[in-house]
Design an enzyme around this catalytic site. Structure first.
Site, PDB file in Angstrom:
ATOM      1  N   SER A  92     -23.932 -13.666 -10.194  1.00 56.42           N
ATOM      2  CA  SER A  92     -25.271 -13.408  -9.652  1.00 56.42           C
ATOM      3  C   SER A  92     -26.320 -14.430 -10.091  1.00 56.42           C
ATOM      4  CB  SER A  92     -25.733 -12.002 -10.054  1.00 56.42           C
ATOM      5  OG  SER A  92     -25.974 -11.922 -11.445  1.00 56.42           O
ATOM      6  N   LYS A 140     -30.978 -11.661 -15.521  1.00 54.30           N
ATOM      7  CA  LYS A 140     -31.696 -12.035 -14.294  1.00 54.30           C
ATOM      8  C   LYS A 140     -32.865 -12.943 -14.657  1.00 54.30           C
ATOM      9  CE  LYS A 140     -29.183  -9.152 -11.798  1.00 54.30           C
ATOM     10  NZ  LYS A 140     -28.130  -9.673 -10.879  1.00 54.30           N
TER      11      LYS A 140
END
Length: 256
Positions: A92, A140
């Protein structure tokens, strides 16, 4: 007659010098030849009242063992309170972070008055925001902080933060900033986060209907990812992209 008396022969002899105690201890035992000694006894052990092998080993290796133990304790303390390695489990964050990379997370980055900033790569506990089961950490990039308005997208397909478009050169090649339109004001004390591989990232966009509206509490942030420590071929410092420097402060009334 001489004035000096003559002593008998036995009185003129020197007094016998008493044998030195040490010399006496070396005197020959009757029936034993000089130089001979007792036969060597068995190796000292517990039954002899002398230190055995374990005690001798401890004397020889004590310093090394204590030094090794001290190093282990120091590493545990550093990992718990200062820097902790995390393994990247998914793609990701590609190509910034690859599957299997070990990132070194600075756990003091947001202590003592520090706060996450736009562009930081963070590791956080997703319990209560990204995960309702708990026990899952995520990595993230921070796109918006408390009070920011984050919008997708302008006419050129770019994200907007407080009206400022982002030129996101860190995105995975071929990805667009977002295929899902959204417009959110980040509540105070929370963060809007997204992965760099937008087409392969479950991030704030996927949790708009969850508690917090897809945002993450600042209190759940474990730390800031500072370095890629492994593999050595991918060893690099993670820097805050320059595009976020142009983002203005939130407009009045945008604080959540």
């Amino acid at each position: 007659m001489d004035s000096e008396a003559t002593l008998p022969e036995r009185d003129r002899s020197s007094p016998a010098v008493e044998a030195d105690p040490e010399e006496r201890s070396r005197s020959v035992v009757p029936g034993q030849e000089p130089g001979s000694g007792p036969e060597p006894g068995p190796e000292p052990g517990p039954e002899s009242g002398q230190p055995g092998r374990a005690a001798r080993w401890w004397r020889e290796w004590r310093r090394t063992v204590l030094l090794a133990a001290g190093c282990v304790v120091a590493l545990l303390l550093v990992s718990t309170y200062v820097v902790q390695p995390f393994q990247v489990p998914s793609g990701s964050m590609e190509n910034t972070l690859r599957v299997g990379d070990r990132v070194l997370v600075n756990k003091l980055a947001y202590r003592f008055g520090g706060h996450p900033r736009r562009g930081d790569v963070i590791v956080f506990d997703g319990n209560g925001s990204f995960s309702q089961r708990g026990g899952t950490d995520y990595v993230k990039r921070v796109i918006g902080v408390g009070g920011d308005r984050v919008t997708c997208c302008d006419k050129r397909g770019r994200l907007l933060v407080n009206g400022q478009p982002l030129d996101e050169g860190y995105l995975f090649p071929g990805d667009v900033p977002s295929r899902v339109p959204f417009d959110i004001v980040v509540p105070d004390g929370r963060l809007w986060v997204m992965g760099d591989h937008r087409d392969d990232s479950r991030d704030s966009r996927d949790h708009l209907g969850d508690p917090g509206g897809g945002t993450v509490p600042v209190g759940k942030v474990i730390g800031r990812a500072e370095w890629i420590g492994w593999p050595f071929g991918h060893w690099t410092k993670l820097r805050r992209p320059a595009t976020f420097a142009a983002v203005p402060a939130p407009a009045a009334g945008h604080h959540g």
